[in-house]
Enzyme design. Structure first.
Site, PDB file in Angstrom:
ATOM      1  N   CYS A 113      -4.719   7.082 -19.472  1.00 58.78           N
ATOM      2  CA  CYS A 113      -3.257   6.929 -19.477  1.00 58.78           C
ATOM      3  C   CYS A 113      -2.614   7.387 -20.781  1.00 58.78           C
ATOM      4  O   CYS A 113      -1.394   7.574 -20.839  1.00 58.78           O
ATOM      5  CB  CYS A 113      -2.873   5.482 -19.179  1.00 58.78           C
ATOM      6  SG  CYS A 113      -3.309   4.998 -17.501  1.00 58.78           S
ATOM      7  N   HIS A 252       4.312   3.838 -21.994  1.00 54.51           N
ATOM      8  CA  HIS A 252       3.541   3.944 -20.752  1.00 54.51           C
ATOM      9  C   HIS A 252       3.977   2.854 -19.774  1.00 54.51           C
ATOM     10  O   HIS A 252       4.009   1.669 -20.131  1.00 54.51           O
ATOM     11  CB  HIS A 252       2.060   3.810 -21.090  1.00 54.51           C
ATOM     12  CG  HIS A 252       1.181   3.810 -19.879  1.00 54.51           C
ATOM     13  ND1 HIS A 252       1.307   4.749 -18.873  1.00 54.51           N
ATOM     14  CD2 HIS A 252       0.174   2.984 -19.504  1.00 54.51           C
ATOM     15  CE1 HIS A 252       0.404   4.498 -17.947  1.00 54.51           C
ATOM     16  NE2 HIS A 252      -0.288   3.430 -18.294  1.00 54.51           N
ATOM     17  N   ASN A 282       2.688   3.030 -11.954  1.00 54.68           N
ATOM     18  CA  ASN A 282       1.939   3.546 -13.103  1.00 54.68           C
ATOM     19  C   ASN A 282       1.370   4.913 -12.723  1.00 54.68           C
ATOM     20  O   ASN A 282       0.498   5.006 -11.866  1.00 54.68           O
ATOM     21  CB  ASN A 282       0.823   2.553 -13.454  1.00 54.68           C
ATOM     22  CG  ASN A 282      -0.029   2.994 -14.631  1.00 54.68           C
ATOM     23  OD1 ASN A 282      -0.054   4.173 -14.983  1.00 54.68           O
ATOM     24  ND2 ASN A 282      -0.743   2.051 -15.227  1.00 54.68           N
TER      25      ASN A 282
HETATM   26  N1  COA Z   1      -1.141  -9.549  -4.750  1.00 53.19           N
HETATM   27  C1  COA Z   1      -1.360 -10.874  -4.790  1.00 53.19           C
HETATM   28  N2  COA Z   1      -2.211 -11.457  -5.645  1.00 53.19           N
HETATM   29  C2  COA Z   1      -2.865 -10.655  -6.493  1.00 53.19           C
HETATM   30  C3  COA Z   1      -2.696  -9.258  -6.510  1.00 53.19           C
HETATM   31  C4  COA Z   1      -1.792  -8.708  -5.580  1.00 53.19           C
HETATM   32  N3  COA Z   1      -1.535  -7.396  -5.513  1.00 53.19           N
HETATM   33  N4  COA Z   1      -3.480  -8.721  -7.469  1.00 53.19           N
HETATM   34  C5  COA Z   1      -4.125  -9.746  -8.050  1.00 53.19           C
HETATM   35  N5  COA Z   1      -3.765 -10.914  -7.451  1.00 53.19           N
HETATM   36  C6  COA Z   1      -4.229 -12.249  -7.752  1.00 53.19           C
HETATM   37  C7  COA Z   1      -5.601 -12.302  -8.367  1.00 53.19           C
HETATM   38  O1  COA Z   1      -6.611 -12.217  -7.385  1.00 53.19           O
HETATM   39  C8  COA Z   1      -5.583 -13.631  -9.067  1.00 53.19           C
HETATM   40  O2  COA Z   1      -5.820 -14.648  -8.110  1.00 53.19           O
HETATM   41  P1  COA Z   1      -6.676 -15.954  -8.505  1.00 53.19           P
HETATM   42  O3  COA Z   1      -5.878 -16.619  -9.607  1.00 53.19           O
HETATM   43  O4  COA Z   1      -6.732 -16.701  -7.230  1.00 53.19           O
HETATM   44  O5  COA Z   1      -7.986 -15.424  -8.984  1.00 53.19           O
HETATM   45  C9  COA Z   1      -4.118 -13.759  -9.526  1.00 53.19           C
HETATM   46  O6  COA Z   1      -3.373 -12.828  -8.735  1.00 53.19           O
HETATM   47  C10 COA Z   1      -3.927 -13.419 -10.983  1.00 53.19           C
HETATM   48  O7  COA Z   1      -4.675 -12.241 -11.276  1.00 53.19           O
HETATM   49  P2  COA Z   1      -4.520 -11.490 -12.639  1.00 53.19           P
HETATM   50  O8  COA Z   1      -5.350 -10.247 -12.639  1.00 53.19           O
HETATM   51  O9  COA Z   1      -4.735 -12.477 -13.760  1.00 53.19           O
HETATM   52  O10 COA Z   1      -2.974 -11.109 -12.542  1.00 53.19           O
HETATM   53  P3  COA Z   1      -2.033 -10.541 -13.633  1.00 53.19           P
HETATM   54  O11 COA Z   1      -0.849 -11.377 -13.746  1.00 53.19           O
HETATM   55  O12 COA Z   1      -2.782 -10.205 -14.894  1.00 53.19           O
HETATM   56  O13 COA Z   1      -1.553  -9.169 -12.983  1.00 53.19           O
HETATM   57  C11 COA Z   1      -2.030  -6.843 -13.260  1.00 53.19           C
HETATM   58  C12 COA Z   1      -2.480  -8.163 -12.662  1.00 53.19           C
HETATM   59  C13 COA Z   1      -3.083  -5.785 -12.991  1.00 53.19           C
HETATM   60  C14 COA Z   1      -0.717  -6.492 -12.610  1.00 53.19           C
HETATM   61  C15 COA Z   1      -1.822  -7.015 -14.775  1.00 53.19           C
HETATM   62  O14 COA Z   1      -2.936  -7.628 -15.320  1.00 53.19           O
HETATM   63  C16 COA Z   1      -1.600  -5.718 -15.511  1.00 53.19           C
HETATM   64  O15 COA Z   1      -0.609  -5.051 -15.331  1.00 53.19           O
HETATM   65  N6  COA Z   1      -2.520  -5.407 -16.429  1.00 53.19           N
HETATM   66  C17 COA Z   1      -2.366  -4.331 -17.405  1.00 53.19           C
HETATM   67  C18 COA Z   1      -2.521  -2.982 -16.842  1.00 53.19           C
HETATM   68  C19 COA Z   1      -2.460  -1.993 -17.951  1.00 53.19           C
HETATM   69  O16 COA Z   1      -2.025  -2.230 -19.044  1.00 53.19           O
HETATM   70  N7  COA Z   1      -2.899  -0.839 -17.703  1.00 53.19           N
HETATM   71  C20 COA Z   1      -2.885   0.165 -18.752  1.00 53.19           C
HETATM   72  C21 COA Z   1      -3.841   1.212 -18.478  1.00 53.19           C
HETATM   73  S1  COA Z   1      -3.565   1.931 -16.907  1.00 53.19           S
END
Ligand code: COA
Length: 341
Positions: A113, A252, A282
């Site tokens: 990215c 980003h 993204n």
């Molecule tokens: N819909 C519903 N629930 C979802 C989901 C979706 N699309 N994706 C994940 N979940 C759930 C998970 O399974 C987890 O459930 P659990 O608590 O029962 O285990 C819960 O939501 C929380 O998961 P988590 O991964 O901690 O969520 P989050 O708030 O961190 O959001 C992202 C996930 C990926 C959106 C977030 O972490 C993110 O944006 N990360 C950074 C990405 C980044 O910076 N990328 C840069 C390089 S590309």
């Protein structure tokens, strides 16, 4: 080498026509429009139709950037992607050939990215070294080809798209001149974002799904804010600016919550933080130049404004740089392409 700096001379972007809404995803995955919007800020993303590859998007974006710069020839093509047309050869030569650019040097840069920031450093380095007077830099991504359609934690985030910029030789005091580019990486955390199979470490999938993109989202989130804010501070200092001088942040588009946290960390007013994540998701290395193209086209960034660019992603790798926005037309996805045949 004083006096020869890469200056932004043109910019353009292209998005494939198919749209994937949150409702479309909720139809086939255990997710909801409400969860996706609240946790990521995304409402929809674009996706390629069957048969369309990274070079196809790149050609469209490049046509617009060349038209924006009012040039038909460049001295080099630098392409950034995590989804090349094939593992080998690089995608850049095919793009150069299809644009009618002859036998110019053309190669790919791999920094996930952060590719566009790394690409800016390479392109402006070619200019500063006197190797090229004009470089076409394009970031193109077809994440729909590597995201696991059954993985709700990544399928809802990524979108396809491409954006390109022309850098020309100029001087550091001109509008559009790139400031010093700050880059960094930390391979200790390389496993947080990866495709397990397909490389020399593991040629073919050993487990079902090893061919797909995997991301440890919540861990990546923490690194993203820390690394981008640190790189931004360094880039601003290296440019001789203060954070208070920054009028627009083009970061980003990984997650709307990351953008909010980054803006707060840098003390920027919310109105200074550019965003298009709601409509495109993204788009990997295309994210920053796509955002800049759209924001410049609709007046959210204007000539003379001081802009801070930053990106973060797999590697881990990150980068930041600065520029004063130049008076160049930004040709967005809907602009008529400058066909070269
Ligand atoms: N819909 C519903 N629930 C979802 C989901 C979706 N699309 N994706 C994940 N979940 C759930 C998970 O399974 C987890 O459930 P659990 O608590 O029962 O285990 C819960 O939501 C929380 O998961 P988590 O991964 O901690 O969520 P989050 O708030 O961190 O959001 C992202 C996930 C990926 C959106 C977030 O972490 C993110 O944006 N990360 C950074 C990405 C980044 O910076 N990328 C840069 C390089 S590309």
């Amino acid at each position: 080498m004083t006096g020869r700096t890469g200056v932004l001379a043109g910019i353009g972007a292209w998005l494939p026509p198919d749209l994937v809404t949150n409702a479309d995803l909720a139809d086939r995955l255990d997710t909801s429009d409400e969860w996706i919007r609240r946790r990521t800020g995304i409402r929809q993303r674009h996706a390629v139709p069957a048969g369309m590859a990274a070079s196809d998007l790149a050609v469209e974006a490049c046509s617009r950037a060349l038209k924006s710069a009012e040039v038909s020839q460049v001295d080099a093509v630098v392409l950034t992607t995590s989804t090349p047309d094939r593992p080998l050869p690089a995608t850049a030569p095919a793009v150069a050939a299809r644009l009618g650019l002859g036998t110019v040097p053309a190669f790919d840069v791999s920094a996930v990215c952060s590719g566009f920031l790394y690409g800016l450093a390479v392109a402006s380095g070619l200019v500063a070294a006197g190797t090229a007077d004009r470089v076409l830099l394009v970031a193109t991504e077809v994440y729909s080809s590597i995201v696991d359609p059954l993985d709700r934690s990544t399928a809802v985030i990524f979108g396809d798209g491409a954006a390109a910029a022309v850098l020309r030789a100029g001087s550091a005091d001109e509008p559009g001149a790139l400031g010093p580019v700050v880059l960094g990486s930390d391979g200790e955390f390389g496993d947080l974002i990866r495709i397990p199979a397909g490389g020399s470490r593991q040629r073919v999938p050993l487990e079902p799904g090893d061919e797909y993109f995997r991301m440890a989202g919540s861990e990546v989130f923490r690194h993203a804010v820390n690394r981008m804010s640190e790189a931004c501070r360094q880039a601003v200092t290296a440019a001789g600016w203060q954070l208070a001088d920054v009028e627009r942040l083009a970061a980003h588009q990984a997650n709307a919550r990351i953008l909010g946290a980054l803006g707060d960390e840098l003390g920027l007013p919310p109105g200074h933080v550019l965003s298009n994540i709601d409509t495109v998701g993204n788009t990997g290395s295309a994210s920053v130049p796509l955002l800049l193209t759209q924001a410049a086209a609709d007046g959210r960034v204007e000539p003379g404004q001081r802009v801070l660019l930053t990106a973060f992603g797999g590697g881990l790798a990150w980068g930041a740089t600065t520029l004063t926005w130049p008076a160049v037309p930004a040709l967005g996805p809907s602009e008529h392409p400058s066909r070269r045949d």
